[in-house]
Design an enzyme around this catalytic site. Structure first.
Site, mmCIF file in Angstrom:
data_model
loop_
_atom_site.group_PDB
_atom_site.id
_atom_site.type_symbol
_atom_site.label_atom_id
_atom_site.label_comp_id
_atom_site.label_asym_id
_atom_site.label_seq_id
_atom_site.Cartn_x
_atom_site.Cartn_y
_atom_site.Cartn_z
ATOM 1 C CD GLU A 74 -41.963 -34.562 18.484
ATOM 2 O OE1 GLU A 74 -42.900 -35.276 18.873
ATOM 3 O OE2 GLU A 74 -42.119 -33.409 18.016
ATOM 4 C CG HIS B 233 -39.181 -29.966 18.084
ATOM 5 N ND1 HIS B 233 -39.907 -29.090 18.860
ATOM 6 C CD2 HIS B 233 -40.055 -30.864 17.588
ATOM 7 C CE1 HIS B 233 -41.190 -29.457 18.827
ATOM 8 N NE2 HIS B 233 -41.312 -30.528 18.058
ATOM 9 C CG HIS C 184 -39.838 -32.088 21.986
ATOM 10 N ND1 HIS C 184 -40.523 -31.357 22.918
ATOM 11 C CD2 HIS C 184 -40.689 -32.304 20.957
ATOM 12 C CE1 HIS C 184 -41.751 -31.115 22.472
ATOM 13 N NE2 HIS C 184 -41.880 -31.676 21.274
ATOM 14 C CG HIS D 231 -43.272 -31.899 13.258
ATOM 15 N ND1 HIS D 231 -42.099 -32.565 13.483
ATOM 16 C CD2 HIS D 231 -43.726 -31.529 14.487
ATOM 17 C CE1 HIS D 231 -41.845 -32.592 14.788
ATOM 18 N NE2 HIS D 231 -42.816 -31.956 15.418
ATOM 19 C CG ASP E 196 -47.233 -31.195 15.094
ATOM 20 O OD1 ASP E 196 -47.105 -32.203 15.808
ATOM 21 O OD2 ASP E 196 -46.830 -30.069 15.432
ATOM 22 C CG ASP F 183 -47.120 -35.753 18.647
ATOM 23 O OD1 ASP F 183 -46.243 -36.522 19.076
ATOM 24 O OD2 ASP F 183 -46.877 -34.611 18.215
ATOM 25 C CG HIS G 225 -44.510 -35.101 13.843
ATOM 26 N ND1 HIS G 225 -43.329 -35.587 14.359
ATOM 27 C CD2 HIS G 225 -45.221 -34.660 14.901
ATOM 28 C CE1 HIS G 225 -43.321 -35.435 15.665
ATOM 29 N NE2 HIS G 225 -44.470 -34.885 16.029
#
Ligand SMILES: *[C@@H]1O[C@H](CO)[C@@H](O)[C@H](O)[C@H]1NC(C)=O
Ligand SMILES: *[C@@H]1O[C@H](CO)[C@@H](O)[C@H](O)[C@H]1NC(C)=O
Ligand SMILES: *[C@@H]1O[C@H](CO)[C@@H](O)[C@H](O)[C@H]1NC(C)=O
Ligand SMILES: [Zn+2]
Length: 428
Positions: A155, A228, A182, A249, A318, A55, A53
């Site tokens: 995600e 999540h 999420h 993650h 993450d 971002d 993961h």
């Protein structure tokens, strides 16, 4: 290990020369001090990391409005991820999250998701170091070519607006994994967070349509990601999915009791599913505070290994998602520090190469096998009942017939009657 050898080979002469023995001893310490560091780097150059993961795409949106031409991805400031640091960290493959805010759920989540997929695809085709991959074999091949493989991962289930055709088209664009939620519930699955008060819990944490989504992901060969989701949803999916799933993650709830982490009971179900938990490095999930270090991270690995074994563990950093990361793990160049610490804690090289690569590859291949077994199954035509979606942006499909003159007259008659009726009520 090297110290043991040196000491035993040299023992005869050392016996005679205590000074030399002392020297050799401190040399040993020096060597062993370096050796876990060197062994970590050596192991990672043979078995470079597949991380679950990242971002960066979100940061590109926030900082640059996805204007790739304005930056050089070899060195990007104000982020934790760029090509030079991925190389330094021995990252060979990265699942890049295409994430859009929950606030878009009843608006333009699908468009925003397409734009995030676009930016990842552009970045992974415009730079020679990157390569977009969509299969386990492609992932292995990219390693042979010394490329950094990009995998695309949605995600949050809100990205598909409760539409299986949209899910299939995302697959066509290269998406190979999707987190079911999420921080917001979808009409069909439940989030671990209570931040957004939409689609509150009803009778089921995975509705019939939620099962249809999981079925379709199994049929397509898209990895189901449970990071999540609420524990109830995760548990329902673990009991339902035909293919192994991942937590891309998330860390251990027993070590840090954050609701984003996974309790032991779910870990055991994950083991039965032959899935994978990819340990998150964000300080708040690792140490339940913004002060964390490599020891805290390693505690999660040790605990999860005790509960379900090293073959169920991966890494999902993450980076560029959370705001604070442990001391010594500030960006993607720092992954070797984790391997070094786990070597120090007597993790074997075969356990670690699993954590780095082969555990994920096994899960990805198993997901593809389930897809191959269903090759004759037709795409699902399941639709979510409209009343469950409550999305004012959805056009209710019907013939765009403008009212005829006669209909218009009867409509105005209807309005007139209602007005009269209402006013008579008020006059009473
Ligand atoms: C992105 O590029 C466009 C066109 O060059 C420009 O108008 C816009 O200001 C840029 N946005 C950012 C955030 O850099
Ligand atoms: C975590 O533990 C702390 C201290 O024991 C407690 O106050 C908190 O409510 C717990 N949080 C969760 C999510 O269980
Ligand atoms: C990490 O922090 C803890 C205290 O929270 C400390 O006991 C430990 O020695 C630290 N580890 C490293 C590697 O700095
Ligand atoms: Zn996340």
């Amino acid at each position: 290990m090297c110290c043991g050898e040196t000491a035993s080979k040299a023992s005869d002469s050392l016996w005679v020369h205590p000074l030399r023995a002392l020297l050799a001893f401190s040399l040993c310490h020096l060597i062993s001090g370096y050796s876990e560091h060197d062994r970590a780097l050596e192991l990672m150059s043979k078995y470079p990391l597949i991380d679950g993961h990242n971002d960066l795409a979100l940061k590109l949106r926030i900082l640059h409005n996805n204007n790739l031409s304005q930056i050089n991805l070899n060195h990007v400031s104000k982020v934790a991820t760029d090509i030079s640091r991925l190389r330094a960290g021995h990252v060979q493959a990265q699942m890049f999250a295409v994430y859009v805010m929950c606030g878009a759920q009843q608006k333009d989540a699908v468009r925003l998701t397409l734009e995030q997929i676009d930016v990842v695809r552009r970045m992974c085709t415009e730079y020679q170091d990157f390569e977009l991959v969509t299969s386990a074999q492609g992932l292995k091949d990219s390693e042979m070519r010394h490329k950094i493989a990009c995998l695309i991962s949605i995600e949050g289930g809100h990205s598909i607006d409760s539409s299986l055709p949209a899910l299939r088209m995302f697959y066509q664009l290269g998406v190979r994994s999707m987190a079911l939620t999420h921080s917001c519930n979808t009409p069909w699955a439940e989030s671990s967070s209570n931040l957004y008060k939409v689609f509150l819990k009803r009778e089921s944490s995975l509705t019939q349509f939620g099962k249809d989504v999981v079925d379709e992901m199994n049929r397509l060969g898209m990895i189901v990601d449970l990071s999540h989701t609420s524990w109830a949803t995760a548990s329902a999916v673990l009991g339902y999915s035909k293919a192994p799933v991942i937590f891309s993650h998330s860390s251990s709830f027993s070590i840090c009791n954050h609701s984003r982490n996974v309790p032991d009971e779910l870990l055991r179900k994950l083991k039965k599913n032959q899935g994978l938990i990819m340990v998150n490095l964000y300080s708040h999930y690792v140490a339940c505070s913004d002060k964390a270090n490599v020891s805290h991270v390693a505690d999660h690995f040790d605990h999860i290994k005790r509960v379900i074994g090293a073959e169920s563990i991966g890494i999902g950093g993450d980076f560029d998602g959370g705001e604070s990361f442990p001391r010594g793990l500030e960006d993607v160049s720092k992954y070797p520090a984790i391997i070094q610490e786990l070597l120090r804690r007597n993790w074997t090289e075969s356990e670690l190469l699993g954590v780095l690569r082969t555990n994920f590859l096994r899960v990805f291949e198993d997901v593809e096998k389930v897809r191959d077994q269903r090759i004759l199954q037709k795409p699902s035509e399941a639709h979510i009942p409209l009343e469950q979606v409550q999305n004012p942006c959805r056009l209710v499909l019907r013939r765009p017939d403008f009212p005829s003159k006669a209909e218009e007259k009867s409509l105005s008659l209807l309005v007139l009657t209602s007005v009269l009726l209402l006013s008579s009520l008020f006059l009473d």
